[in-house]
Write an enzyme that holds these catalytic residues in place. Sequence first.
Site: not given
Ligand code: RTP
Ligand code: MG
Length: 216
Positions: A74, A114, A177, A180, A191
């Site tokens: 990212k 997203y 973080n 991805h 994706e």
């Molecule tokens: P990613 O898709 O980026 O790999 O992350 P992930 O699967 O671990 O988590 P996801 O639920 O898909 O969320 C995508 C990104 O959104 C941001 N996020 N912010 N403020 C919050 O509660 C929150 N929750 C998620 C994070 O940057 C996450 O990586």
């Molecule tokens: Mg995700």
Amino acid sequence: MFGRGFVRAARSKFVKGFASSARAPAVRRIGALGLAAGLTLAMTSTVALTEGKKTIPHGGLPGTPYERSFIAIKPDGIQRGLIGEIIARFEKKGFKLVALKLITPTPEIAAGHYDDLKDKPFFGGLVNFFSSGPVVAMVWEGSNVIKTGRQMLGATNPAASMPGTIRGDYAIDVGRNVCHGSDGPESAAKEIGFWFSPSELYNWTPADATWKYEKL
Ligand code: RTP
Ligand code: MG
């Protein structure tokens, strides 16, 4: 389907193809140009042979050594100089890089990526952040790369990520973080198709493939 025989046949055809093109009189006559042509032919053969018996679908073959995952560094990972570190972890694990590009996503691309989170309160901030600068978009291939890739990234919230994971070692805030990873076979296929055209993916056989897999 992708047995040892297939790998051996691919190798021997590669060697034969290179040797015969290097021996051809025309190739000898034109010297350096001929050598370049021979190498090009040999490289073309490798690609064709790898794809030869079975075409690997764009999204990979989940449950096989040809499983694929979309991994992205990212904008915060780029700004913080973590490109080499993150790529090195996937390389050292033994996964195979089959696609890579540096791209600044438009807000539309970020929102498309997203899309499943569009109803979340953090969606606007996430799209702004993800389109704020270049990201490194990649496809990595290998057995269990989707699940293992997620384990290597660590939990979504770096506060809950184990030390030793990328987010556990290099991040603090859930909104920063650094990386991805696809969260399942369906999202991986979706994706990979969203970020890459088929011509941007490369099927190749690493020289050390049989040192990583007992059975291929
Ligand atoms: P990613 O898709 O980026 O790999 O992350 P992930 O699967 O671990 O988590 P996801 O639920 O898909 O969320 C995508 C990104 O959104 C941001 N996020 N912010 N403020 C919050 O509660 C929150 N929750 C998620 C994070 O940057 C996450 O990586
Ligand atoms: Mg995700």
